[in-house]
Design an enzyme around this catalytic site. Structure first.
Site, PDB file in Angstrom:
ATOM      1  N   HIS A  10      -3.683  -6.810  -6.333  1.00 17.76           N
ATOM      2  CA  HIS A  10      -2.574  -6.938  -5.379  1.00 17.76           C
ATOM      3  C   HIS A  10      -3.021  -7.722  -4.166  1.00 17.76           C
ATOM      4  CE1 HIS A  10       1.359  -6.038  -3.793  1.00 17.76           C
ATOM      5  NE2 HIS A  10       0.824  -5.614  -2.656  1.00 17.76           N
ATOM      6  N   HIS A  57       0.805   0.986  -4.288  1.00 16.17           N
ATOM      7  CA  HIS A  57       0.714   1.997  -3.225  1.00 16.17           C
ATOM      8  C   HIS A  57       1.098   3.387  -3.743  1.00 16.17           C
ATOM      9  CE1 HIS A  57      -0.109  -1.180  -0.461  1.00 16.17           C
ATOM     10  NE2 HIS A  57       1.106  -1.702  -0.572  1.00 16.17           N
ATOM     11  N   ASP A 100      -4.593  -6.316  -0.962  1.00 12.74           N
ATOM     12  CA  ASP A 100      -3.285  -6.353  -0.304  1.00 12.74           C
ATOM     13  C   ASP A 100      -3.264  -7.252   0.920  1.00 12.74           C
ATOM     14  OD1 ASP A 100      -0.679  -5.836   0.413  1.00 12.74           O
ATOM     15  OD2 ASP A 100      -0.974  -3.730   0.871  1.00 12.74           O
TER      16      ASP A 100
END
Length: 443
Positions: free
Chosen positions: A56, A265, A316
């Site tokens: 991610h 998440h 992220d």
């Protein structure tokens, strides 16, 4: 060609003296008990793992590092700063920034990235002459940084449960899921280093009636499908108000969950949410360094895996780019919550960072040191100030619980050495490339 690995992690244990034969970018043989480098072999000293998968990424968030650590705030105030950077990106500046970020990933041992991409159009929503100019910039950036990419082209249509996009978000939106699918259809996987997947930005950004369109697009192509899920309690509250159910329940009802789907998440879940994700085989990507940086919370990773969700890891927002830290943080966060140690073995955490991360991105043929797999390797120094001392047979524990991205010595992608002795072979000065590309988009 042949690589001789001083020590190799072979999924269950560390083996000394391993020769890996490579042809056409794939491993053709893994030979143990090879005490010295064969003639002509390239020597990789330290502990060699399969290449790490960053499941991610938002590449442009790298420009926020340092800036968003000033002062106080919440996820929502951080988001306003993020919009300021997003507004300044063009295909050219995005290529330069992403190439530098992906080169930083290579230096950290990452051989494949899942880029959650929603910066589709020009500011204000004006279409580029090539509607996929921004996505193509990311594909080119990964190629020129020497790593693989799964471009997770993202549907982002709403400011929240039916509200039209705000002025920042206009460049993210295709108007409808059907328009998104038509544009995404034009993306091609004609690059050996690239695959195309899909993403639902979140249940607040894609109207419920259009979720199935995105899910069906991915299903028809057998492509990975990712979605931000319950990162914030405010999202859960708004979803309850709009639909009378949790985001996970909403995704389940519209066919988004399943074995090719990865929820990112998954921080604030009910017990039923955990069951829906696990029972459907939906994977979960944990991003601990971002989740702690944004004060999001600690997701129920152990419960999710226990119910059947495969775990992967991502950096992220790139507060740091270090998959070893992500693996370590997942275990240590769980220790803080439960006041108990040892939720995952080092081997299990490494699998999340390698094989399971690659599978989440559609690269099931990567992430393992075995014949037939893609020849992607990451070598961790065992003689740095962080890693010196432990016995080599404890290399997995040393890598996860002591090493950092700074200890990556070599990175090999498709049999080609992209990082040699800590130096990127394709981009001579990565720090300067980062500094210059970030300065170009700084407010």
């Amino acid at each position: 060609m042949t690589y001789w690995l001083e020590h190799a992690w072979l999924d269950t244990h560390v083996e000394p003296g391993v020769a890996v034969d490579v042809a056409d970018g794939r491993i053709t043989a893994v030979r143990t008990g090879v005490d010295t480098p064969p003639p002509g072999a390239t020597t990789l000293r330290g502990l060699t793992l399969p290449g790490l998968a960053n499941a991610h990424s938002h590449a442009f968030h790298r420009a926020l590092r340092g800036t968003v650590q000033v002062g106080t705030g919440t996820f929502w105030t951080w988001r306003e700063v993020m919009y300021g950077v997003a507004d300044k990106l063009t295909p050219d500046t995005y290529y330069a920034l992403a190439r530098a970020v992906y080169a930083e990933m290579a230096l950290a041992g990452i051989t494949c990235v899942g880029e959650f991409h929603y910066l589709h159009h020009a500011p204000g929503g004006t279409r580029y002459s090539d509607p996929n100019a921004m996505g193509e910039a990311l594909l080119a950036a990964a190629a020129d940084a020497g790593i693989r990419i799964t471009l997770l082209d993202t549907a982002y249509l709403s400011a929240g449960f039916g509200a039209p996009p705000n002025h920042h978000q206009l460049r993210f939106s295709d108007g409808t899921a059907e328009n998104w699918a038509q544009r995404a259809d034009a993306l091609k996987e004609g690059h050996g280093h690239a695959r195309i997947g899909a993403a639902v930005h979140s249940v607040r950004a894609v109207p419920a009636a259009q979720l199935a369109t995105v899910a069906e697009w991915a299903r028809a192509r057998q492509a990975p499908l990712h979605v931000h899920l319950s990162e914030q309690t405010a999202e859960n509250d708004a979803c309850h108000q709009a639909h009378g159910r949790t985001p996970t329940q909403l995704l389940s009802e519209h066919g988004v969950l399943g074995p090719r789907t990865t929820a990112v998440h998954a921080t604030h879940l009910t017990g039923e949410d955990v069951e829906l994700l696990g029972d459907s085989g939906t994977g979960v990507c944990m991003c601990p360094t971002t989740e702690r940086d944004l004060a999001d919370g600690i997701g129920p990773a152990a419960r999710l895996q226990g119910r059947g969700s495969t775990l992967s890891l991502g950096s992220d927002s790139h507060a740091v780019i270090d998959l070893l830290e992500e693996a370590r943080a997942m275990e240590l966060d769980e220790r803080l919550r439960t006041r108990r140690r040892g939720h995952w073995t080092a081997a299990a955490l490494l699998r999340a960072a390698t094989a399971d991360g690659h599978a989440a991105l559609g690269w099931e043929d990567a992430g393992a040191l075995r014949a037939g797999a893609l020849a992607d390797l990451t070598t961790i120094a065992l003689d740095s100030v962080r890693t010196a001392g432990p016995l080599p047979r404890l290399g997995a524990e040393t890598a996860v619980f002591a090493a950092s991205a700074a200890d990556v010595r070599h990175t090999v992608v498709g049999g080609r050495q992209i990082v040699r002795d800590g130096v990127h072979t394709l981009l001579a000065d990565v720090p300067t490339a980062l500094a210059e590309s970030i300065a170009a988009v700084r407010g």
